[in-house]
Design a protein around this motif. Sequence first.
Motif, PDB file in Angstrom:
ATOM      1  N   GLY A   2      30.900  48.766  70.644  1.00 45.03           N
ATOM      2  CA  GLY A   2      31.679  49.089  71.839  1.00 45.03           C
ATOM      3  C   GLY A   2      31.420  48.218  73.063  1.00 45.03           C
ATOM      4  O   GLY A   2      32.149  48.324  74.054  1.00 45.03           O
ATOM      5  N   LYS A   3      30.399  47.343  73.008  1.00 44.51           N
ATOM      6  CA  LYS A   3      30.083  46.578  74.225  1.00 44.51           C
ATOM      7  C   LYS A   3      31.157  45.543  74.546  1.00 44.51           C
ATOM      8  O   LYS A   3      31.495  45.335  75.722  1.00 44.51           O
ATOM      9  N   THR A   4      31.691  44.901  73.539  1.00 38.32           N
ATOM     10  CA  THR A   4      32.724  43.893  73.793  1.00 38.32           C
ATOM     11  C   THR A   4      34.002  44.562  74.311  1.00 38.32           C
ATOM     12  O   THR A   4      34.698  44.012  75.175  1.00 38.32           O
ATOM     13  N   ASN A  56      19.963  32.126  68.229  1.00 36.65           N
ATOM     14  CA  ASN A  56      21.357  32.231  67.768  1.00 36.65           C
ATOM     15  C   ASN A  56      22.241  32.907  68.810  1.00 36.65           C
ATOM     16  O   ASN A  56      23.130  33.681  68.475  1.00 36.65           O
ATOM     17  N   THR A 107      34.801  44.676  68.051  1.00 34.08           N
ATOM     18  CA  THR A 107      33.506  45.234  68.446  1.00 34.08           C
ATOM     19  C   THR A 107      32.923  46.067  67.326  1.00 34.08           C
ATOM     20  O   THR A 107      33.666  46.611  66.499  1.00 34.08           O
ATOM     21  N   CYS A 131      24.886  34.181  70.917  1.00 29.26           N
ATOM     22  CA  CYS A 131      26.361  34.159  70.951  1.00 29.26           C
ATOM     23  C   CYS A 131      26.965  33.095  70.034  1.00 29.26           C
ATOM     24  O   CYS A 131      27.975  32.464  70.377  1.00 29.26           O
ATOM     25  N   TRP A 190      27.021  39.183  65.201  1.00 26.21           N
ATOM     26  CA  TRP A 190      26.195  40.121  64.424  1.00 26.21           C
ATOM     27  C   TRP A 190      25.508  39.462  63.235  1.00 26.21           C
ATOM     28  O   TRP A 190      24.415  39.852  62.863  1.00 26.21           O
ATOM     29  N   ASP A 202      22.649  38.719  72.447  1.00 23.45           N
ATOM     30  CA  ASP A 202      21.364  39.150  73.002  1.00 23.45           C
ATOM     31  C   ASP A 202      20.455  37.920  73.061  1.00 23.45           C
ATOM     32  O   ASP A 202      19.956  37.463  72.031  1.00 23.45           O
ATOM     33  N   PRO A 213      31.697  39.531  69.595  1.00 23.72           N
ATOM     34  CA  PRO A 213      30.229  39.662  69.513  1.00 23.72           C
ATOM     35  C   PRO A 213      29.683  38.878  68.320  1.00 23.72           C
ATOM     36  O   PRO A 213      30.431  38.529  67.414  1.00 23.72           O
TER      37      PRO A 213
HETATM   38  C1  LIG Z   1      21.515  43.428  63.452  1.00 22.58           C
HETATM   39  C2  LIG Z   1      21.924  42.715  64.719  1.00 22.58           C
HETATM   40  C3  LIG Z   1      22.130  41.358  64.683  1.00 22.58           C
HETATM   41  C4  LIG Z   1      22.482  40.663  65.852  1.00 22.58           C
HETATM   42  N1  LIG Z   1      22.616  39.294  65.815  1.00 22.58           N
HETATM   43  C5  LIG Z   1      22.823  38.614  66.964  1.00 22.58           C
HETATM   44  C6  LIG Z   1      22.811  37.182  66.981  1.00 22.58           C
HETATM   45  O1  LIG Z   1      22.626  36.510  65.983  1.00 22.58           O
HETATM   46  N2  LIG Z   1      23.047  36.554  68.167  1.00 22.58           N
HETATM   47  C7  LIG Z   1      23.237  37.243  69.340  1.00 22.58           C
HETATM   48  O2  LIG Z   1      23.415  36.622  70.387  1.00 22.58           O
HETATM   49  N3  LIG Z   1      23.252  38.609  69.341  1.00 22.58           N
HETATM   50  C8  LIG Z   1      23.042  39.302  68.205  1.00 22.58           C
HETATM   51  N4  LIG Z   1      23.035  40.672  68.216  1.00 22.58           N
HETATM   52  C9  LIG Z   1      23.314  41.395  69.472  1.00 22.58           C
HETATM   53  C10 LIG Z   1      24.775  41.856  69.564  1.00 22.58           C
HETATM   54  O3  LIG Z   1      25.651  40.769  69.490  1.00 22.58           O
HETATM   55  C11 LIG Z   1      24.990  42.581  70.886  1.00 22.58           C
HETATM   56  O4  LIG Z   1      24.312  43.824  70.856  1.00 22.58           O
HETATM   57  C12 LIG Z   1      26.436  42.787  71.260  1.00 22.58           C
HETATM   58  O5  LIG Z   1      26.516  43.258  72.585  1.00 22.58           O
HETATM   59  C13 LIG Z   1      27.160  43.757  70.343  1.00 22.58           C
HETATM   60  O6  LIG Z   1      28.503  43.832  70.728  1.00 22.58           O
HETATM   61  P1  LIG Z   1      29.472  44.998  70.221  1.00 22.58           P
HETATM   62  O7  LIG Z   1      28.904  46.302  70.742  1.00 22.58           O
HETATM   63  O8  LIG Z   1      30.786  44.692  70.854  1.00 22.58           O
HETATM   64  O9  LIG Z   1      29.522  44.948  68.740  1.00 22.58           O
HETATM   65  C14 LIG Z   1      22.684  41.375  67.060  1.00 22.58           C
HETATM   66  C15 LIG Z   1      22.465  42.776  67.088  1.00 22.58           C
HETATM   67  C16 LIG Z   1      22.073  43.423  65.936  1.00 22.58           C
HETATM   68  C17 LIG Z   1      21.782  44.905  66.015  1.00 22.58           C
END
Ligand SMILES: Cc1cc2nc3c(=O)[nH]c(=O)nc-3n(C[C@H](O)[C@H](O)[C@H](O)COP(=O)(O)O)c2cc1C
Length: 174
Positions: A12-14, A100, A9, A102, A56, A93, A54
């Motif tokens: 923290g969401k995962t 894109n 993560t 997930c 990113w 998201d 997740p």
């Molecule tokens: C800079 C950035 C890039 C991201 N890219 C993607 C993406 O390409 N695809 C997607 O589904 N979510 C994307 N997200 C959303 C994150 O995957 C999402 O907020 C996730 O819950 C984060 O999990 P974590 O808190 O466990 O790291 C992105 C978020 C940010 C801020």
Amino acid sequence: MPVGIYFATTTGKTEDVAERLHELLETSNPPKDLADLSSLDEFEGLDGIICGIPTWNTGADCERSGTAWDEMLETIGSMKLAGKKVAIFGLGDSSTYTENFCDAMEELHSYFVKAGAKMVGYVRKDSYTFDDSKSLLGESFCGLPLDEDSESDLTDSRLQSWAQELKHEMPELN
Ligand SMILES: Cc1cc2nc3c(=O)[nH]c(=O)nc-3n(C[C@H](O)[C@H](O)[C@H](O)COP(=O)(O)O)c2cc1C
């Protein structure tokens, strides 16, 4: 042999979802953060592995997660995991990153396939709103996509349905 839950993560969401899944499935050990592990040798002692990842690195072909999973992919691909059941859940998201959604799930999925694991926990795409995802295999995602950014109200019911499905596909959970 037990079933283990592993996650990585950034915000923290995962981790939070991994904890909720642990409570639903009543797995014997709490979820482990990949960033705290020096090796993945313990995978070999498990019957089932549940992984949370997740996305990113938007649009990337490789290292799509941007978390500790990225450094472990080659290691996973070289392991001998035949006969082990593996399920993946992904955080993303679907609103902001709708092209894109997930994406990282499929990359991790491909390395477990290389290792000979039996992949379970696929989820039909019908109840999701998004434009594209590398994690689609035909009409299904290669795991459970979750969206804590735009659809957090749906996470509990999605987790509950998935937990029921996993109890069928991973009898070791019962
Ligand atoms: C800079 C950035 C890039 C991201 N890219 C993607 C993406 O390409 N695809 C997607 O589904 N979510 C994307 N997200 C959303 C994150 O995957 C999402 O907020 C996730 O819950 C984060 O999990 P974590 O808190 O466990 O790291 C992105 C978020 C940010 C801020």
